[in-house]
Write a protein that holds these residues in place. Structure first.
Motif, PDB file in Angstrom:
ATOM      1  N   LYS A 169       0.830  -1.191   0.000  1.00  0.00           N
ATOM      2  CA  LYS A 169       0.000   0.000   0.000  1.00  0.00           C
ATOM      3  C   LYS A 169       0.875   1.256   0.000  1.00  0.00           C
ATOM      4  N   SER A 170       0.258   2.396  -0.282  1.00  0.00           N
ATOM      5  CA  SER A 170       0.984   3.663  -0.200  1.00  0.00           C
ATOM      6  C   SER A 170       1.571   3.814   1.198  1.00  0.00           C
ATOM      7  N   GLY A 171       2.850   4.209   1.253  1.00  0.00           N
ATOM      8  CA  GLY A 171       3.513   4.347   2.545  1.00  0.00           C
ATOM      9  C   GLY A 171       4.170   3.079   3.036  1.00  0.00           C
ATOM     10  N   ALA A 172       4.127   2.019   2.228  1.00  0.00           N
ATOM     11  CA  ALA A 172       4.703   0.733   2.647  1.00  0.00           C
ATOM     12  C   ALA A 172       6.223   0.732   2.601  1.00  0.00           C
ATOM     13  N   GLY A 173       6.812   1.706   1.892  1.00  0.00           N
ATOM     14  CA  GLY A 173       8.268   1.778   1.826  1.00  0.00           C
ATOM     15  C   GLY A 173       8.851   1.446   0.471  1.00  0.00           C
ATOM     16  N   LYS A 174       7.998   1.335  -0.560  1.00  0.00           N
ATOM     17  CA  LYS A 174       8.470   0.935  -1.889  1.00  0.00           C
ATOM     18  C   LYS A 174       9.445   1.962  -2.477  1.00  0.00           C
ATOM     19  N   THR A 175       9.073   3.231  -2.424  1.00  0.00           N
ATOM     20  CA  THR A 175       9.933   4.278  -2.984  1.00  0.00           C
ATOM     21  C   THR A 175      11.223   4.403  -2.194  1.00  0.00           C
ATOM     22  N   THR A 176      11.129   4.296  -0.884  1.00  0.00           N
ATOM     23  CA  THR A 176      12.334   4.349  -0.047  1.00  0.00           C
ATOM     24  C   THR A 176      13.276   3.218  -0.404  1.00  0.00           C
ATOM     25  N   LEU A 177      12.727   2.041  -0.644  1.00  0.00           N
ATOM     26  CA  LEU A 177      13.540   0.884  -1.021  1.00  0.00           C
ATOM     27  C   LEU A 177      14.342   1.186  -2.285  1.00  0.00           C
ATOM     28  N   ILE A 178      13.703   1.798  -3.267  1.00  0.00           N
ATOM     29  CA  ILE A 178      14.396   2.156  -4.502  1.00  0.00           C
ATOM     30  C   ILE A 178      15.476   3.202  -4.238  1.00  0.00           C
ATOM     31  N   LYS A 179      15.165   4.196  -3.422  1.00  0.00           N
ATOM     32  CA  LYS A 179      16.153   5.238  -3.124  1.00  0.00           C
ATOM     33  C   LYS A 179      17.358   4.681  -2.376  1.00  0.00           C
ATOM     34  N   LEU A 180      17.156   3.627  -1.617  1.00  0.00           N
ATOM     35  CA  LEU A 180      18.272   2.995  -0.910  1.00  0.00           C
ATOM     36  C   LEU A 180      19.204   2.285  -1.888  1.00  0.00           C
ATOM     37  N   ILE A 181      18.633   1.689  -2.938  1.00  0.00           N
ATOM     38  CA  ILE A 181      19.465   0.983  -3.913  1.00  0.00           C
ATOM     39  C   ILE A 181      20.386   1.953  -4.650  1.00  0.00           C
ATOM     40  N   THR A 182      19.881   3.138  -4.968  1.00  0.00           N
ATOM     41  CA  THR A 182      20.698   4.139  -5.670  1.00  0.00           C
ATOM     42  C   THR A 182      21.512   4.994  -4.702  1.00  0.00           C
ATOM     43  N   ARG A 183      21.348   4.751  -3.441  1.00  0.00           N
ATOM     44  CA  ARG A 183      21.978   5.494  -2.334  1.00  0.00           C
ATOM     45  C   ARG A 183      21.609   6.968  -2.335  1.00  0.00           C
ATOM     46  N   GLU A 184      20.415   7.245  -2.817  1.00  0.00           N
ATOM     47  CA  GLU A 184      19.842   8.573  -2.606  1.00  0.00           C
ATOM     48  C   GLU A 184      19.493   8.728  -1.135  1.00  0.00           C
ATOM     49  N   GLU A 185      19.176   7.594  -0.504  1.00  0.00           N
ATOM     50  CA  GLU A 185      18.990   7.511   0.943  1.00  0.00           C
ATOM     51  C   GLU A 185      19.979   6.493   1.510  1.00  0.00           C
ATOM     52  N   GLU A 186      20.341   6.671   2.773  1.00  0.00           N
ATOM     53  CA  GLU A 186      21.264   5.747   3.440  1.00  0.00           C
ATOM     54  C   GLU A 186      20.482   4.813   4.360  1.00  0.00           C
ATOM     55  N   VAL A 187      20.938   3.559   4.446  1.00  0.00           N
ATOM     56  CA  VAL A 187      20.305   2.627   5.385  1.00  0.00           C
ATOM     57  C   VAL A 187      20.613   3.054   6.819  1.00  0.00           C
ATOM     58  N   THR A 188      19.685   2.760   7.718  1.00  0.00           N
ATOM     59  CA  THR A 188      19.918   3.012   9.144  1.00  0.00           C
ATOM     60  C   THR A 188      20.658   1.837   9.769  1.00  0.00           C
ATOM     61  N   GLU A 189      20.205   0.643   9.411  1.00  0.00           N
ATOM     62  CA  GLU A 189      20.868  -0.588   9.850  1.00  0.00           C
ATOM     63  C   GLU A 189      20.822  -1.602   8.707  1.00  0.00           C
ATOM     64  N   GLY A 190      21.705  -2.600   8.766  1.00  0.00           N
ATOM     65  CA  GLY A 190      21.768  -3.611   7.734  1.00  0.00           C
ATOM     66  C   GLY A 190      22.613  -3.140   6.560  1.00  0.00           C
ATOM     67  N   LYS A 191      22.551  -3.873   5.462  1.00  0.00           N
ATOM     68  CA  LYS A 191      23.332  -3.473   4.289  1.00  0.00           C
ATOM     69  C   LYS A 191      22.684  -3.948   2.998  1.00  0.00           C
ATOM     70  N   ILE A 192      23.039  -3.259   1.929  1.00  0.00           N
ATOM     71  CA  ILE A 192      22.585  -3.605   0.584  1.00  0.00           C
ATOM     72  C   ILE A 192      23.811  -3.885  -0.262  1.00  0.00           C
ATOM     73  N   LEU A 193      23.821  -5.046  -0.906  1.00  0.00           N
ATOM     74  CA  LEU A 193      24.922  -5.427  -1.783  1.00  0.00           C
ATOM     75  C   LEU A 193      24.469  -5.314  -3.235  1.00  0.00           C
ATOM     76  N   PHE A 194      25.318  -4.737  -4.064  1.00  0.00           N
ATOM     77  CA  PHE A 194      25.081  -4.686  -5.509  1.00  0.00           C
ATOM     78  C   PHE A 194      26.234  -5.422  -6.171  1.00  0.00           C
ATOM     79  N   ASP A 195      25.923  -6.574  -6.754  1.00  0.00           N
ATOM     80  CA  ASP A 195      26.968  -7.454  -7.288  1.00  0.00           C
ATOM     81  C   ASP A 195      28.049  -7.728  -6.244  1.00  0.00           C
ATOM     82  N   GLY A 196      27.592  -7.973  -5.021  1.00  0.00           N
ATOM     83  CA  GLY A 196      28.502  -8.339  -3.944  1.00  0.00           C
ATOM     84  C   GLY A 196      29.194  -7.187  -3.248  1.00  0.00           C
ATOM     85  N   VAL A 197      28.987  -5.959  -3.721  1.00  0.00           N
ATOM     86  CA  VAL A 197      29.634  -4.786  -3.121  1.00  0.00           C
ATOM     87  C   VAL A 197      28.650  -4.068  -2.203  1.00  0.00           C
ATOM     88  N   ASP A 198      29.064  -3.825  -0.965  1.00  0.00           N
ATOM     89  CA  ASP A 198      28.250  -3.065  -0.011  1.00  0.00           C
ATOM     90  C   ASP A 198      28.214  -1.617  -0.478  1.00  0.00           C
TER      91      ASP A 198
END
Length: 231
Positions: A41-70
């Motif tokens: 639903k709206s507000g579920a975090g879908k857009t934020t998830l995308i912004k985290l992949i491009t690092r327009e936003e930073e994660v608070t905890e955890g990590k995102i790997l792109f081809d094995g690179v944090d």
């Protein structure tokens, strides 16, 4: 290609309000060449998830790997290398009104210093892929919503990305144009490009018969191959 490992995103307090939890220990993977819909639903975090992949936003905890690179470890001056591998499609197109269809797409190459020969070669190719060769000299105001979104897709394709991130690309479109846009994304995926579609378009998701990751209450509540839209 993409790995979310217990990713939490919290926005700090704003205007005396409390902090906002948007994603809570979200974990999933997207393999190279997959087509994955992220629904909620709206507000579920879908857009934020995308912004985290491009690092327009930073994660608070955890990590995102792109081809094995944090990606949090990538220096700011090298972020452009990550972003060149990603094409982004927005709901509101983000076209330049003073430029023609051709110029909107060419501009994405010009800002990276691409030579004129490359621009003249590549722009007509992507215009052909999205079916807009005849509209190349039109301005955004002369286009339908579906045509404008296809320009946005062409612009996302111009760097031959490994990954397409589509953030509610059918949100402002009627069912006919929505179907055409999703079919175009399927075509792009068949050529080998990974596609991550963030949407709440139930009908389109159900017709895709592709993997569906569902967000609810800031968490992944299901991850189903050949899934359907269920909230």
């Amino acid at each position: 290609m993409i790995t979310f490992e217990k990713v939490t995103k919290i926005y700090p307090p704003h205007k005396n309000k409390t902090e906002t939890l948007v994603l809570d220990e979200v974990s999933f993977q997207v393999e190279k060449g997959e087509f994955v819909s992220v629904v909620g639903k709206s507000g579920a975090g879908k857009t934020t998830l995308i912004k985290l992949i491009t690092r327009e936003e930073e994660v608070t905890e955890g990590k995102i790997l792109f081809d094995g690179v944090d990606i949090s470890k990538i220096k700011n001056r090298h972020l452009y290398k990550l972003r060149r591998r990603i094409g982004i499609i927005f709901q509101d197109y983000k076209l330049l009104c003073s430029k023609t269809v051709y110029e909107n797409i060419a501009y994405a190459l010009e800002v990276t210093g691409a030579p004129e020969e490359e621009i003249k070669r590549d722009v007509p190719e992507v215009l052909d892929i999205v079916g807009l060769t005849d509209q190349s000299e039109q301005f955004p105001e002369q286009l339908s919503g579906g045509e404008a979104q296809r320009v946005a897709i062409a612009r996302a394709l111009i760097h031959d990305p490994d990954l397409i991130l589509a953030d509610e690309p059918t949100g402002d479109l009627d069912p006919y144009h929505s179907k055409n846009i999703v079919n175009l994304l399927k075509k792009i995926n068949k050529s080998g490009t990974t596609v991550l579609l963030a949407t709440h378009d139930k009908e389109r998701v159900n017709h895709l018969s592709k993997r569906v990751v569902t967000l609810r209450n800031n968490k992944v509540i299901s991850d189903v191959k050949d899934g359907r839209f269920r909230l």
